[in-house]
Design a protein around this motif. Structure first.
Motif, mmCIF file in Angstrom:
data_model
loop_
_atom_site.group_PDB
_atom_site.id
_atom_site.type_symbol
_atom_site.label_atom_id
_atom_site.label_comp_id
_atom_site.label_asym_id
_atom_site.label_seq_id
_atom_site.Cartn_x
_atom_site.Cartn_y
_atom_site.Cartn_z
ATOM 1 N N GLU A 1 15.988 -12.436 6.612
ATOM 2 C CA GLU A 1 17.124 -11.531 6.453
ATOM 3 C C GLU A 1 16.745 -10.274 5.658
ATOM 4 O O GLU A 1 17.358 -9.217 5.811
ATOM 5 N N GLN A 2 15.736 -10.386 4.811
ATOM 6 C CA GLN A 2 15.319 -9.263 3.966
ATOM 7 C C GLN A 2 14.248 -8.389 4.613
ATOM 8 O O GLN A 2 13.972 -7.292 4.137
ATOM 9 N N TYR A 3 13.662 -8.868 5.684
ATOM 10 C CA TYR A 3 12.518 -8.170 6.272
ATOM 11 C C TYR A 3 12.916 -6.851 6.922
ATOM 12 O O TYR A 3 13.975 -6.722 7.544
ATOM 13 N N SER A 4 12.034 -5.876 6.801
ATOM 14 C CA SER A 4 12.155 -4.604 7.503
ATOM 15 C C SER A 4 10.755 -4.074 7.764
ATOM 16 O O SER A 4 9.845 -4.263 6.941
ATOM 17 N N ASP A 5 10.564 -3.407 8.878
ATOM 18 C CA ASP A 5 9.241 -2.836 9.172
ATOM 19 C C ASP A 5 8.827 -1.801 8.135
ATOM 20 O O ASP A 5 7.641 -1.507 7.983
ATOM 21 N N SER A 6 9.790 -1.258 7.402
ATOM 22 C CA SER A 6 9.484 -0.263 6.379
ATOM 23 C C SER A 6 8.723 -0.867 5.211
ATOM 24 O O SER A 6 8.169 -0.146 4.371
ATOM 25 N N LEU A 7 8.662 -2.201 5.133
ATOM 26 C CA LEU A 7 7.898 -2.870 4.083
ATOM 27 C C LEU A 7 6.396 -2.820 4.345
ATOM 28 O O LEU A 7 5.597 -3.162 3.474
ATOM 29 N N LEU A 8 6.018 -2.389 5.548
ATOM 30 C CA LEU A 8 4.601 -2.375 5.945
ATOM 31 C C LEU A 8 4.040 -0.955 5.916
ATOM 32 O O LEU A 8 4.710 -0.001 6.315
ATOM 33 N N ALA A 9 2.796 -0.826 5.503
ATOM 34 C CA ALA A 9 2.177 0.474 5.229
ATOM 35 C C ALA A 9 1.519 1.072 6.471
ATOM 36 O O ALA A 9 0.316 1.379 6.473
ATOM 37 N N PHE A 10 2.291 1.287 7.511
ATOM 38 C CA PHE A 10 1.743 1.925 8.709
ATOM 39 C C PHE A 10 1.293 3.355 8.417
ATOM 40 O O PHE A 10 0.414 3.888 9.107
ATOM 41 N N ASP A 11 1.891 3.988 7.395
ATOM 42 C CA ASP A 11 1.477 5.348 7.036
ATOM 43 C C ASP A 11 0.019 5.391 6.588
ATOM 44 O O ASP A 11 -0.646 6.414 6.743
ATOM 45 N N VAL A 12 -0.468 4.302 6.017
ATOM 46 C CA VAL A 12 -1.869 4.270 5.584
ATOM 47 C C VAL A 12 -2.797 4.236 6.803
ATOM 48 O O VAL A 12 -3.837 4.899 6.821
ATOM 49 N N LEU A 13 -2.407 3.463 7.814
ATOM 50 C CA LEU A 13 -3.180 3.493 9.062
ATOM 51 C C LEU A 13 -3.216 4.902 9.638
ATOM 52 O O LEU A 13 -4.266 5.396 10.056
ATOM 53 N N ARG A 14 -2.057 5.542 9.647
ATOM 54 C CA ARG A 14 -1.974 6.901 10.183
ATOM 55 C C ARG A 14 -2.887 7.847 9.404
ATOM 56 O O ARG A 14 -3.607 8.678 9.987
ATOM 57 N N SER A 15 -2.887 7.728 8.087
ATOM 58 C CA SER A 15 -3.724 8.585 7.254
ATOM 59 C C SER A 15 -5.206 8.356 7.523
ATOM 60 O O SER A 15 -5.991 9.305 7.575
#
Length: 384
Positions: free
Chosen positions: A273-287
């Protein structure tokens, strides 16, 4: 007799005075040396001074060890020293070489694998050529600990070695934002780590607290004494590494990966119930993809899938089924939206090739991963 005693007394006083002067001079020299060391902060220069690739052969993977005495190796968290001892620093890149870097965690580094059994070593033994005749050479830049930001730091440094392609291996455990600073490699290189975060506008709440540059006292010889001792020991172990080829103590027996699992459905304290994809650091992959001087292929690495107790609830020790499935879907959306090059290997390996954890596999597993890699774009389109 009195004159003789007086002379001896005078000599004793002179000796005491000389000892005091010597002590004061020594103290002044120590203070001055520490002051100069503090002001110049030459630790990066010292880290680059190495007997490896000169007197000793370069190491095929970064220095890391839990048992230095038995592995002829120790954990060195200073970036310059890590790269200075690595075989990638052996010589300038030859024009006939097609250079591929492998970035990732302990599964890439090769935990419980001998130096010639790692993924990079086995790939190099194939003596691959590109379609235009270049020699394909793979370099193991994996480092134990799970953090995309740790990988980003290594990738940023590795740009100076002129890679032609980067294979970035990772798993969900490396993606949560709250785990990004868990690797000691980041905290031992705070200035470089903060520079990377600022360069890519990556905001991690705890960064300013955990990535503090060394104080003036910490920059002195006394403050750096542990690091300086480790750098010296790292050079000494080069002799034993050269003589034995051993860089990891592999025990005859070890605790195998967990087959029977807990029925806990949380992932790092997060419920469905607490999970969200925003908890994952996809921005680091992008960088990482944006900063790399070479194309990057993202590789979702293999994980152990249990058949034991509660395997209907969890894939393995790390992952409840629900969170890993969410992650797979989110990763595929990011790949599609950004046009990233991607290979998904998560379920290609049978359970019996995994060793002491859900991400470490044996030589048979290495061979199967290589087969999948070489049959997937872009490697299938690259090599003969």
């Amino acid at each position: 007799m009195a004159d003789q005693q007086l002379s001896l007394g005078e000599l004793e006083e002179v000796h005491k005075a000389s000892l005091v002067r010597l002590t004061l001079k020594t103290f002044v020299v120590i203070v001055v040396l520490n002051f100069l060391f503090m002001m110049l902060d030459p630790i990066a220069v010292i880290g680059k001074i190495s007997l490896y690739n000169r007197v000793f052969p370069g190491r095929p993977r970064f220095p890391y060890s839990d048992d230095p005495a038995l592995s002829f190796n120790l954990t060195v968290n200073q970036l310059d020293a890590m790269f200075a001892s690595h075989i990638i620093k052996q010589a300038p890149k030859d024009p006939s070489e097609y250079r591929i870097l492998l970035i990732g965690d302990s599964s890439v580094w090769g935990f419980l694998q001998k130096p010639d059994e790692t993924l990079s070593a086995q790939l190099n033994q194939l003596d691959l050529r590109t379609k235009d005749g270049k020699n394909v050479r793979f370099y193991n830049l994996g480092y134990p600990t799970l953090s995309l930001t740790k990988d980003l730091l290594i990738l940023d440094y590795a740009n100076i070695f002129q890679p032609d392609l980067v294979l970035w291996f990772f798993t969900l455990e490396a993606l949560p934002w709250k785990k990004q600073l868990d690797s000691p490699l980041l905290t031992f290189n705070p200035v470089a780590s903060l520079a990377i975060l600022n360069k890519h506008a990556i905001r991690i709440d705890a960064a300013q607290d955990q990535l503090k540059p060394p104080s003036l006292i910490e920059r002195t010889i006394i403050g750096r004494r542990r690091l300086l001792a480790d750098l010296l020991r790292h050079q000494i172990y080069g002799l034993l590494w050269t003589a034995t080829g051993i860089d990891q103590n592999i025990p005859e027996t070890f605790t195998e990966r967990a087959e029977d699992l807990t029925d806990n459905t949380e992932f790092q304290g997060i419920s469905p119930e607490q999970y969200s994809d925003s908890l994952l650091a996809f921005d680091v992959l992008r960088s990482g993809i944006e900063q790399s001087s070479a194309p990057v292929v993202l590789i979702n690495e293999p994980i152990f899938v249990s058949d034991g107790a509660n395997s209907d609830i969890r894939y393995n020790f790390y992952y409840p089924i629900w969170v890993y499935d969410h992650y797979l879907s989110a990763l595929e959306r990011e790949v599609s939206a950004n046009g990233w090059s991607y290979i998904n290997l998560w379920d290609i390996l049978p359970g019996d090739v995994f060793t002491d954890s859900a991400i470490h596999y044996d030589l048979n597993g290495v061979g199967q991963v290589i087969t999948e890699l070489l049959s997937s774009p872009p490697l299938a389109n690259l090599v003969n």
